[in-house]
Design an enzyme around this catalytic site. Structure first.
Site, PDB file in Angstrom:
ATOM      1  N   HIS A  74     -17.735  -1.555   5.672  1.00 33.80           N
ATOM      2  CA  HIS A  74     -18.012  -0.791   6.886  1.00 33.80           C
ATOM      3  C   HIS A  74     -19.517  -0.592   6.966  1.00 33.80           C
ATOM      4  O   HIS A  74     -20.199  -0.525   5.931  1.00 33.80           O
ATOM      5  CB  HIS A  74     -17.353   0.590   6.854  1.00 33.80           C
ATOM      6  CG  HIS A  74     -15.860   0.570   6.827  1.00 33.80           C
ATOM      7  ND1 HIS A  74     -15.103   0.248   7.932  1.00 33.80           N
ATOM      8  CD2 HIS A  74     -14.987   0.864   5.840  1.00 33.80           C
ATOM      9  CE1 HIS A  74     -13.812   0.346   7.619  1.00 33.80           C
ATOM     10  NE2 HIS A  74     -13.716   0.705   6.350  1.00 33.80           N
ATOM     11  N   ASP A  98     -10.177  -4.471  -3.377  1.00 36.22           N
ATOM     12  CA  ASP A  98      -9.928  -3.848  -2.076  1.00 36.22           C
ATOM     13  C   ASP A  98     -11.236  -3.802  -1.287  1.00 36.22           C
ATOM     14  O   ASP A  98     -11.546  -2.818  -0.600  1.00 36.22           O
ATOM     15  CB  ASP A  98      -9.325  -2.446  -2.232  1.00 36.22           C
ATOM     16  CG  ASP A  98      -8.742  -1.900  -0.930  1.00 36.22           C
ATOM     17  OD1 ASP A  98      -8.661  -2.653   0.059  1.00 36.22           O
ATOM     18  OD2 ASP A  98      -8.368  -0.715  -0.902  1.00 36.22           O
ATOM     19  N   HIS A 151      -3.641  -1.220  -5.536  1.00 38.30           N
ATOM     20  CA  HIS A 151      -4.608  -0.150  -5.809  1.00 38.30           C
ATOM     21  C   HIS A 151      -3.975   1.134  -6.360  1.00 38.30           C
ATOM     22  O   HIS A 151      -4.076   2.214  -5.763  1.00 38.30           O
ATOM     23  CB  HIS A 151      -5.478   0.160  -4.594  1.00 38.30           C
ATOM     24  CG  HIS A 151      -4.792   0.174  -3.259  1.00 38.30           C
ATOM     25  ND1 HIS A 151      -3.585   0.782  -3.037  1.00 38.30           N
ATOM     26  CD2 HIS A 151      -5.186  -0.340  -2.055  1.00 38.30           C
ATOM     27  CE1 HIS A 151      -3.251   0.658  -1.771  1.00 38.30           C
ATOM     28  NE2 HIS A 151      -4.203  -0.027  -1.157  1.00 38.30           N
ATOM     29  N   HIS A 211       0.886  -1.157   0.000  1.00 35.54           N
ATOM     30  CA  HIS A 211       0.000   0.000   0.000  1.00 35.54           C
ATOM     31  C   HIS A 211       0.920   1.202   0.000  1.00 35.54           C
ATOM     32  O   HIS A 211       1.531   1.539   1.020  1.00 35.54           O
ATOM     33  CB  HIS A 211      -0.890  -0.018   1.248  1.00 35.54           C
ATOM     34  CG  HIS A 211      -1.795   1.168   1.378  1.00 35.54           C
ATOM     35  ND1 HIS A 211      -3.138   1.042   1.643  1.00 35.54           N
ATOM     36  CD2 HIS A 211      -1.568   2.501   1.288  1.00 35.54           C
ATOM     37  CE1 HIS A 211      -3.692   2.243   1.711  1.00 35.54           C
ATOM     38  NE2 HIS A 211      -2.748   3.150   1.507  1.00 35.54           N
TER      39      HIS A 211
END
Length: 449
Positions: free
Chosen positions: A316, A312, A239, A181
């Protein structure tokens, strides 16, 4: 063993689309043929008329956060693997920023045991790097672990490896693919402080890509790529969200590349122009950026500068997504609709379906060395997806979401394709909207070249 014949399909595999059939015997693909099957094959235990639909290898999503253990109020391996197979994803690789973090081989083994009990899809896991677990990384079994995940910038979890010394040491001492990342933590902090000093803390969502801007990504990616080339170590950039980072990457097939790269459907579909309408629903790290970045990433998928597309997937609860650019949590659930979204973009002329299969099935298997998956080949596991690519248009809503979090950033999107059937290791895991939750996936095997 039971045999299943899927015929009258257009098989999308290894760069072309061929009309034909697939015979499955037990867990494995026994025959891949062109044209119509012989009458003898029509006597299989189960016969599926594909009605001219697309038959794809099962999608391998190599970047998910299933929140298990420790964050299971919003997702776990059972709920998210069900969402996966409903979307044509037959294998996943889960990230280590759980509670507790997956930073030891014992923690990986615990996740593998948990997945074996509840996951409908096949499963694999990263081990996470910290500033003090180098011995664990060196001793991990990389036939059962996908690789080492390094967070160069803070995100969900507490696993920041900020300095180059530790990353360089991992590259010199750990015999595994490193997935990063890449966001520069110091620049990120200084951007945040400067924005807050000028505008205050009650920031609208449009400030998210201002704080986590291009320079934040590019500076970290340059550092990671420079170290990988210095030490000759395999690196996978996760990403990728900017046009600038693409200059660090080579076009073409991933074979022979020292540095490969992933992007995600959200960076291909959205831009910062959508923050005003979608707000925190599309807040993720790295941030979604300009239309020019989106367009450059689409071109990079077509040319091979981008090697893989993964979601990814980061569920939530919607209540956790409320707030400002500083306080709303980052991450979105995408695994159930990632293939649908990409195929819709193909229908609109942005991609070819063979590009999608390459980036979402073939190349993930190649880069991670996943044994006998990612292709429609005889002797490979029968991970297959049947897609109606010309169905009546319908609109995705939050009510469709199978993730425990109960929503999707694609709510309101009208599409004209849908997954009709998903097969995992030769078993029907999903068909015509029905989930067969008793199906169990297998642990992925890594490192096969």
């Amino acid at each position: 063993m039971a045999r299943t014949l899927i015929y009258n399909v257009n098989i999308v595999n290894e760069g072309c689309v061929r009309y034909g059939y697939v015979l499955v015997d037990g867990e494995l693909i026994a025959k891949v043929g062109e044209g119509e099957p012989d009458s003898e094959l029509m006597g299989a235990d189960t016969v599926v008329d594909g009605k001219g639909r697309l038959l794809l290898p099962g999608i391998i999503d190599t970047h998910v956060h299933f929140r298990d253990p420790g964050l299971t109020h919003k997702a776990d391996m059972a709920t998210e693997s069900r969402a996966a197979v409903a979307g044509g994803v037959t294998s996943f690789i889960d990230m280590p920023n759980t509670k507790p973090a997956t930073v030891s081989m014992a923690a990986v083994d615990d996740k593998i045991r948990r997945a074996s009990e509840v996951s409908v899809a096949n499963y694999g896991f990263f081990i996470g790097a910290t500033d003090d677990n180098i011995q664990e990384l060196k001793n991990a079994d990389y036939s059962r672990v996908a690789g080492v995940k390094v967070f160069m910038g803070s995100s969900t979890g507490n696993m920041l490896v900020e300095g180059d010394d530790m990353l360089a040491r991992i590259m010199q001492e750990v015999p595994a693919l490193i997935a990063v990342h890449a966001e520069d933590e110091q620049l990120l902090k200084s951007n945040r402080e400067a924005v807050v000093a000028r505008y205050g803390e009650d920031l609208p969502m449009e400030f998210h890509p201002v704080i986590r801007n291009h320079k934040v990504c590019v500076r970290a990616s340059e550092r990671a790529v420079g170290l990988a080339r210095k030490y000759g170590h395999r690196l996978h950039l996760l990403h990728v969200s900017t046009a600038d980072e693409l200059e660090l990457l080579e076009p073409g097939s991933p074979e022979g590349k020292l540095v490969t790269a992933e992007t995600c459907p959200q960076y291909l579909a959205f831009s910062d122009e959508q923050y005003d309408m979608l707000g925190a629903r599309i807040k993720c790290n790295p941030a979604i950026k300009r239309p020019a970045d989106r367009d450059a990433l689409r071109e990079a998928v077509r040319t091979g500068r981008i090697d893989t597309i993964a979601t990814d997937h980061a569920p939530h609860l919607l209540e956790e997504k409320r707030g400002t650019a500083l306080t709303a949590v980052s991450g979105m659930p995408l695994i159930q609709f990632s293939l649908t979204l990409m195929l819709q973009m193909a229908e609109e002329g942005m991609f070819d379906v063979v590009d999608i299969v390459e980036k979402m099935a073939h190349n993930p298997a190649k880069i991670y060395g996943i044994a006998r998956r990612g292709f429609v080949r005889e002797g490979y596991y029968a991970d297959l997806v049947l897609v109606d690519n010309d169905c009546e248009p319908y609109t995705i809503t939050d009510q469709w979401a199978l993730s425990r979090c109960g929503w999707t950033p694609l709510s309101g999107l009208t599409v004209s394709n849908k997954v009709e059937l998903t097969m995992v290791n030769g078993e029907m895991a999903y068909r015509f909207g029905v989930l067969f939750s008793s199906v169990r996936g297998k642990a992925l095997e890594f490192g096969v070249r």
